[in-house]
Design an enzyme around this catalytic site. Sequence first.
Site, short mmCIF file in Angstrom:
data_model
loop_
_atom_site.label_atom_id
_atom_site.label_comp_id
_atom_site.label_asym_id
_atom_site.label_seq_id
_atom_site.Cartn_x
_atom_site.Cartn_y
_atom_site.Cartn_z
N LYS A 242 -13.80 -13.84 29.58
CA LYS A 242 -14.70 -12.85 29.34
C LYS A 242 -14.94 -12.46 27.92
O LYS A 242 -15.83 -11.93 27.43
CB LYS A 242 -14.60 -11.70 29.97
CG LYS A 242 -14.32 -11.72 31.83
CD LYS A 242 -13.90 -10.35 32.47
CE LYS A 242 -13.67 -10.53 33.78
NZ LYS A 242 -13.22 -9.14 34.15
N GLU B 68 -15.26 -18.90 21.01
CA GLU B 68 -13.97 -18.00 21.63
C GLU B 68 -13.69 -16.74 21.11
O GLU B 68 -13.92 -16.66 19.88
CB GLU B 68 -12.90 -19.19 21.67
CG GLU B 68 -11.74 -18.87 22.18
CD GLU B 68 -11.64 -18.60 23.64
OE1 GLU B 68 -12.30 -17.67 23.98
OE2 GLU B 68 -10.65 -19.16 24.24
N ASP B 69 -12.97 -15.86 21.75
CA ASP B 69 -12.57 -14.64 21.15
C ASP B 69 -11.48 -14.72 20.20
O ASP B 69 -11.32 -14.44 19.22
CB ASP B 69 -12.41 -13.76 22.09
CG ASP B 69 -11.49 -14.10 23.43
OD1 ASP B 69 -10.97 -15.34 23.20
OD2 ASP B 69 -11.16 -13.29 24.12
N ASP C 120 -4.47 -17.90 20.14
CA ASP C 120 -3.03 -17.34 19.95
C ASP C 120 -1.98 -18.35 19.83
O ASP C 120 -1.66 -19.02 18.72
CB ASP C 120 -2.61 -16.38 21.21
CG ASP C 120 -1.33 -15.81 21.48
OD1 ASP C 120 -0.71 -15.93 20.24
OD2 ASP C 120 -1.11 -15.05 21.96
N SER C 121 -1.70 -19.07 21.03
CA SER C 121 -1.07 -20.29 21.05
C SER C 121 -1.82 -21.62 20.80
O SER C 121 -1.23 -22.41 20.31
CB SER C 121 -0.22 -20.41 22.47
OG SER C 121 -1.11 -21.16 23.47
N GLY C 122 -2.91 -21.38 20.80
CA GLY C 122 -3.87 -22.45 20.63
C GLY C 122 -4.02 -23.53 21.80
O GLY C 122 -4.97 -24.28 22.06
N THR D 31 -5.45 -22.73 24.97
CA THR D 31 -6.92 -22.74 25.62
C THR D 31 -7.84 -23.53 24.88
O THR D 31 -8.47 -24.15 25.37
CB THR D 31 -7.22 -21.20 25.90
OG1 THR D 31 -6.15 -20.56 26.46
CG2 THR D 31 -8.40 -20.93 26.47
N LYS E 213 -4.35 -15.75 15.52
CA LYS E 213 -3.17 -15.28 15.19
C LYS E 213 -2.18 -16.49 14.57
O LYS E 213 -2.63 -17.87 14.65
CB LYS E 213 -2.41 -15.00 16.67
CG LYS E 213 -2.93 -13.68 17.15
CD LYS E 213 -1.92 -13.15 18.35
CE LYS E 213 -2.85 -12.38 19.12
NZ LYS E 213 -1.91 -11.87 20.24
P1 IMP Z 1 -4.05 -19.13 23.76
O1 IMP Z 1 -2.49 -18.90 23.79
O2 IMP Z 1 -4.51 -19.45 22.31
O3 IMP Z 1 -4.07 -20.17 24.72
O4 IMP Z 1 -4.69 -17.82 24.29
C1 IMP Z 1 -4.59 -17.48 25.80
C2 IMP Z 1 -5.49 -16.28 25.82
O5 IMP Z 1 -4.94 -15.22 25.90
C3 IMP Z 1 -6.94 -15.90 24.88
O6 IMP Z 1 -7.91 -16.85 25.11
C4 IMP Z 1 -7.08 -14.60 25.26
O7 IMP Z 1 -8.02 -14.56 26.51
C5 IMP Z 1 -5.68 -13.86 25.50
N1 IMP Z 1 -5.16 -13.29 24.42
C6 IMP Z 1 -4.02 -13.81 23.50
N2 IMP Z 1 -3.70 -12.75 22.70
C7 IMP Z 1 -4.77 -11.87 22.99
C8 IMP Z 1 -4.80 -10.66 22.38
O8 IMP Z 1 -4.30 -10.26 21.20
N3 IMP Z 1 -5.66 -9.77 22.80
C9 IMP Z 1 -6.45 -10.07 23.83
N4 IMP Z 1 -6.40 -11.26 24.73
C10 IMP Z 1 -5.31 -12.15 23.87
#
Ligand code: IMP
Length: 188
Positions: A46, A101-102, A105-107, A109, A133
């Site tokens: 979302k 994408e919003d 974080d870990s990359g 997604t 991040k």
């Molecule tokens: P990823 O670790 O890059 O795969 O991110 C996983 C998902 O966690 C993101 O797409 C967000 O939906 C959520 N997320 C990670 N960090 C934050 C944050 O600081 N605020 C809100 N959502 C977050």
Amino acid sequence: MSQEDPSNVRELISEARIQERVSELARQIEADYEGTDEVVLVGILKGSFIFLADLARRLSIPRRIEFMAVSSYRDGDRAGAVRLLMDLRTDIRQRHVIIVEDIVDSGRTLEYLLNNLKARGPASVESCVLVRKPDGEHTPTVRYLGFEIPDAWVVGYGLDFAEQHRPLPYIGVLEQPPGDAASDEPSR
Ligand code: IMP
């Protein structure tokens, strides 16, 4: 505590700065896609809904808006697998696609999404990310990036913690970061 000005959220990026940066990203995208028939903007639900709305309204090139929903869940302290919750309803073969994408974080997604959409035979797939991040475990290519941010839990402008704070017009750091229980199934 009012939704508009929560006491546990410290402003990191102001509304004015976000709006200015979204306009800059739109100008970059317009320049890069000038002359293409149509760009398919794929908003990831979302968290991207406000960013996508503002970006799409600032673009003067032909664009189509689509959505996908994914969920990543955690395995202890480690980010777990990504699950596809809602797929595209359109065929992207031979079309130009930008994933909106919003946050990265870990990359994990965004890496999953890029691989998933590339496998469908589009003309191109790029990504437009509002905030990133540092030091993600995965390093998917981000073609259009709004802001680099510190490693903290951020909310506002579509981003939430447990469905709270999405409507804030700015991006802020949540002063009480989510614990393990809350991050088992982060809402998107
Ligand atoms: P990823 O670790 O890059 O795969 O991110 C996983 C998902 O966690 C993101 O797409 C967000 O939906 C959520 N997320 C990670 N960090 C934050 C944050 O600081 N605020 C809100 N959502 C977050």
